[in-house]
Write a protein that holds these residues in place. Structure first.
Motif, PDB file in Angstrom:
ATOM      1  N   SER A 336      26.168  33.921  71.572  1.00  0.00           N
ATOM      2  CA  SER A 336      26.068  32.833  72.773  1.00  0.00           C
ATOM      3  C   SER A 336      25.116  32.080  72.451  1.00  0.00           C
ATOM      4  CB  SER A 336      25.915  33.388  73.888  1.00  0.00           C
ATOM      5  OG  SER A 336      25.705  32.301  74.686  1.00  0.00           O
ATOM      6  N   GLN A 354      29.392  29.799  74.926  1.00  0.00           N
ATOM      7  CA  GLN A 354      29.890  29.004  73.677  1.00  0.00           C
ATOM      8  C   GLN A 354      29.126  29.219  72.606  1.00  0.00           C
ATOM      9  OE1 GLN A 354      32.573  26.419  74.147  1.00  0.00           O
ATOM     10  NE2 GLN A 354      32.891  26.624  72.059  1.00  0.00           N
ATOM     11  N   THR A 359      35.083  30.046  72.626  1.00  0.00           N
ATOM     12  CA  THR A 359      34.599  29.887  73.945  1.00  0.00           C
ATOM     13  C   THR A 359      35.038  31.195  74.605  1.00  0.00           C
ATOM     14  OG1 THR A 359      35.421  27.600  73.935  1.00  0.00           O
ATOM     15  CG2 THR A 359      35.187  28.374  76.009  1.00  0.00           C
ATOM     16  N   GLN A 415      36.958  25.286  71.127  1.00  0.00           N
ATOM     17  CA  GLN A 415      36.469  24.550  72.396  1.00  0.00           C
ATOM     18  C   GLN A 415      37.942  24.810  73.326  1.00  0.00           C
ATOM     19  OE1 GLN A 415      33.548  22.817  73.283  1.00  0.00           O
ATOM     20  NE2 GLN A 415      32.519  23.283  71.302  1.00  0.00           N
TER      21      GLN A 415
END
Length: 426
Positions: A336, A354, A359, A415
């Motif tokens: 992360s 993220q 994600t 994303q």
């Protein structure tokens, strides 16, 4: 209730992945007990277990009286062979406890005279010189404040006097090793902590360490949530005293014992608590430098003896449920780059992160008493939903999943919005 990702989540904590800015380790006992461990610790087995968990550090004792043999011979020797072997296995920077008196040195438990302090300095100097290439964290003593309840020599003044003479020699011998003070055990009302913070000792230290346990609290408080709340309160105090919101803090012990004693918790609850602590750690600021779970394996076989039953593995090295939950939650979060924690419903924790390519989201209940279920809102065709250590395929995206203290893990490529609906279960 619908939860989306706030733009504030993009307040990037760091360009570095979590595992490069936070040490994740376990407590071990290779340094205590001589060449053969009555706690059952064997370096080759411990190293294999730590690699299985994904640990990047371990914490262990380097007792003065085993490092300095009669005749003032200072150095690693067969008494410390197990610890030496584990350090050389290169799991990552070890956290080394410089501690305990010496049976041949008067006034040394703790050092209270100039002579005893100088002898301790000699020991700390050679330790730092010997280990400097490994870049260990050096932690001064272990739960000194708990000894103070029984012995007035364990005063703040004596601790600060020791730290002030040890710090310069350790930093000279091992400039890239953090010198950490505190190793604070349970401190009701933060009395000892506040007194230590008032001494100005943190100005010369590279960080402060704390141990957080709650297994003897009311059963409803034996949770990761309580431990996190107390760690955050400690962080506030340290930040205020140092005027530095990122003053380094090391959580060098936290854990939950199993077995049959009054303060024990179930093996599954330990597993859930540890998974929650690891997932939460991604959302702490740069002040949190490391997290060490206590301890790698059970130190004995008596189910009624608390100290025997803190292990992630049993005494015979067979895995408890915590092995899988630690391994999976750390693997999920260690890359992360940024993460944030929110509470979308009472007692529900949502951690979003993220890591560049994915994600991710983790959701869990802080206590098993409330009941909620969650589902992904909207079509996320590439989202995977699983429970930590769940066997078999997870629920399909769009299906309602009941929340529990075992975290639900959601991953989507790239994303993704990852919006959730959460509703109480009647």
């Amino acid at each position: 209730m619908t939860i989306g990702l706030s733009s504030a989540a993009a307040s990037a904590q760091n360009a570095q992945p979590l595992d490069q800015r936070l040490l994740f380790g376990v407590g071990t006992h290779q340094g205590l007990g001589g060449s053969i461990s009555n706690r059952g610790y064997v370096p080759a087995i411990s190293v294999k277990q730590m690699k299985e968990l994904g640990a990047t550090s371990f914490r262990d004792d380097l007792p003065w009286s085993d490092f300095e043999l009669p005749g003032r011979q200072l150095g690693f020797n067969p008494l410390l062979g197990r610890l030496d072997a584990q350090i050389k296995a290169n799991i990552g920077p070890p956290a080394i406890i410089l501690a305990f008196g010496h049976h041949l040195v008067p006034n040394s438990t703790p050092p209270t005279t100039d002579e005893a302090r100088q002898r301790f300095v000699n020991y700390a100097t050679v330790v730092a010189q010997t280990l400097s290439a490994r870049r260990p964290i050096f932690e001064l003593w272990n739960e000194y404040n708990l000894e103070a309840r029984k012995n007035p020599n364990f005063s703040i003044e004596n601790y600060v006097a020791l730290a002030r003479v040890v710090q310069p020699v350790v930093k000279r011998a091992a400039p890239s090793s953090p010198f950490v003070v505190g190793a604070l055990g349970d401190d009701p009302g933060w009395k000892w902590t506040d007194a230590l913070l008032r001494t100005g000792l943190l100005d010369i230290a590279d960080g402060i360490s704390i141990h957080i346990y709650n297994h003897c609290m009311n059963p409803a408080r034996r949770t990761a949530a309580e431990a996190i709340e107390r760690l955050e309160a400690f962080h506030q105090r340290v930040a205020q005293a140092t005027n530095n919101p990122n003053y380094p803090i090391y959580l060098t012990e936290t854990g939950w014992p199993n077995g049959d004693a009054k303060c024990s918790v179930s093996e599954q609850m330990t597993a859930d608590n540890m998974a929650q602590m690891i997932l939460w750690s991604s959302t702490a600021g740069p002040w949190l430098k490391g997290l060490w779970l206590y301890e790698l394996k059970d130190s004995g076989t008596k189910p009624t003896e608390l100290e025997n039953n803190f292990g992630i593995y049993h005494f015979d090295n067979s895995p408890k449920p915590a092995v899988c939950s630690i391994r999976e939650s750390w693997a999920f979060i260690r890359t992360s780059l940024k993460a944030e924690k929110t509470k979308p419903a009472p007692g529900v924790v949502l951690v979003r992160s993220q890591d560049g390519s994915d994600t991710k989201a983790a959701l869990w209940l802080e206590t098993p008493t409330r009941r909620f279920e969650v589902r992904l809102k909207g079509a996320e065709p590439n989202a995977e939903v699983t429970h930590v250590c769940q066997q078999g395929a997870g629920p399909a995206p769009g299906a309602w999943t009941e929340l529990s203290t075992t975290p639900v893990l959601v991953t989507a490529k790239g994303q993704a919005a990852l919006d959730f609906e959460i509703r109480p279960v009647n």
